[in-house]
Design a protein around this motif. Structure first.
Motif, mmCIF file in Angstrom:
data_model
loop_
_atom_site.group_PDB
_atom_site.id
_atom_site.type_symbol
_atom_site.label_atom_id
_atom_site.label_comp_id
_atom_site.label_asym_id
_atom_site.label_seq_id
_atom_site.Cartn_x
_atom_site.Cartn_y
_atom_site.Cartn_z
ATOM 1 N N THR A 1 38.408 11.015 49.947
ATOM 2 C CA THR A 1 38.175 10.309 51.199
ATOM 3 C C THR A 1 38.789 8.922 51.154
ATOM 4 O O THR A 1 39.443 8.552 50.187
ATOM 5 C CB THR A 1 36.670 10.216 51.479
ATOM 6 N N GLY A 2 38.522 8.147 52.178
ATOM 7 C CA GLY A 2 39.060 6.792 52.294
ATOM 8 C C GLY A 2 38.653 5.895 51.142
ATOM 9 O O GLY A 2 38.029 6.322 50.174
ATOM 10 N N THR A 3 38.964 4.638 51.281
ATOM 11 C CA THR A 3 38.748 3.701 50.190
ATOM 12 C C THR A 3 37.410 2.978 50.252
ATOM 13 O O THR A 3 36.996 2.399 49.268
ATOM 14 C CB THR A 3 39.874 2.650 50.183
ATOM 15 N N SER A 4 36.721 3.024 51.369
ATOM 16 C CA SER A 4 35.458 2.291 51.465
ATOM 17 C C SER A 4 34.295 3.137 50.932
ATOM 18 O O SER A 4 34.366 4.361 50.860
ATOM 19 C CB SER A 4 35.174 1.887 52.913
ATOM 20 N N GLU A 5 33.227 2.440 50.597
ATOM 21 C CA GLU A 5 32.022 3.122 50.125
ATOM 22 C C GLU A 5 31.481 4.070 51.193
ATOM 23 O O GLU A 5 31.117 5.216 50.902
ATOM 24 C CB GLU A 5 30.962 2.081 49.752
ATOM 25 N N GLY B 1 32.208 11.337 53.284
ATOM 26 C CA GLY B 1 33.105 12.442 52.940
ATOM 27 C C GLY B 1 32.432 13.466 52.047
ATOM 28 O O GLY B 1 32.533 14.673 52.264
ATOM 29 N N PHE B 2 31.717 12.981 51.026
ATOM 30 C CA PHE B 2 31.017 13.901 50.132
ATOM 31 C C PHE B 2 29.869 14.604 50.857
ATOM 32 O O PHE B 2 29.645 15.799 50.659
ATOM 33 C CB PHE B 2 30.511 13.174 48.877
#
Length: 166
Positions: free
Chosen positions: A15-19, A25-26
């Motif tokens: 997924t993207g880079t942010s928390e 995403g998970f």
């Protein structure tokens, strides 16, 4: 025992880079996996307990629907053990659709959340007066809850008709 239906496994998401993007995403990956385990499962096996605890495949998804609605929408649940049973009149398709609707509504709430430390802005706050958890806690809890039950669902579905994979 030969595998009757082997679904292709997909790896965890990149997924993207942010928390927030990673957590969501998970969670969505697990939600899709657990719904796929129940979707198309045969009757009456889908609601038949295959283990001593009484756990059955359809009941797991019914339970996860209640958890999604309680955490993200503020629905109050007074009898958690009862959520592990689907009504005899509920079809597999209805339970799967109900779960997917709960997930869509939860995602709508999450779409408006920009601060993971802020409380979940529940549209229907529960009557218990308990404060809503932080968005971060809610996402982490739902990943844990959905992942645990997705593992149960993997085993139960394989016992029903040898279907494996996500």
């Amino acid at each position: 025992m030969a595998t009757r239906d082997r679904r292709r496994d997909s790896p965890p998401p990149r997924t993207g880079t942010s928390e927030a993007e990673t957590l969501r995403g998970f969670l969505d990956y697990l939600r899709t996996s657990v719904a796929a385990k129940v979707d198309g499962a045969p009757e009456p096996e889908v609601r038949t307990a295959a283990v001593r605890s009484g756990t059955n495949l359809l009941g797991l998804l019914n339970h996860l629907t209640y958890v999604e609605r309680a955490i993200f929408l503020g629905d109050e649940v007074t009898d958690w053990p009862a959520t592990f049973s689907a009504a005899p009149t509920d079809s597999v398709a209805e339970i799967v659709a109900r779960y997917r609707t709960a997930v869509e509504r939860a995602n709508t709430v999450l779409d408006g959340c920009t601060d993971l430390a802020a409380p979940v802005p529940r549209p229907q706050p529960g009557k218990t007066g308990k404060p809503a958890p932080s968005v971060r806690w809610a996402l982490a809890h739902m990943i844990e809850e959905t992942g645990r039950h997705a593992g149960h669902a993997d085993i139960l579905r394989e016992l029903i008709d040898s279907t494996t994979g996500r």
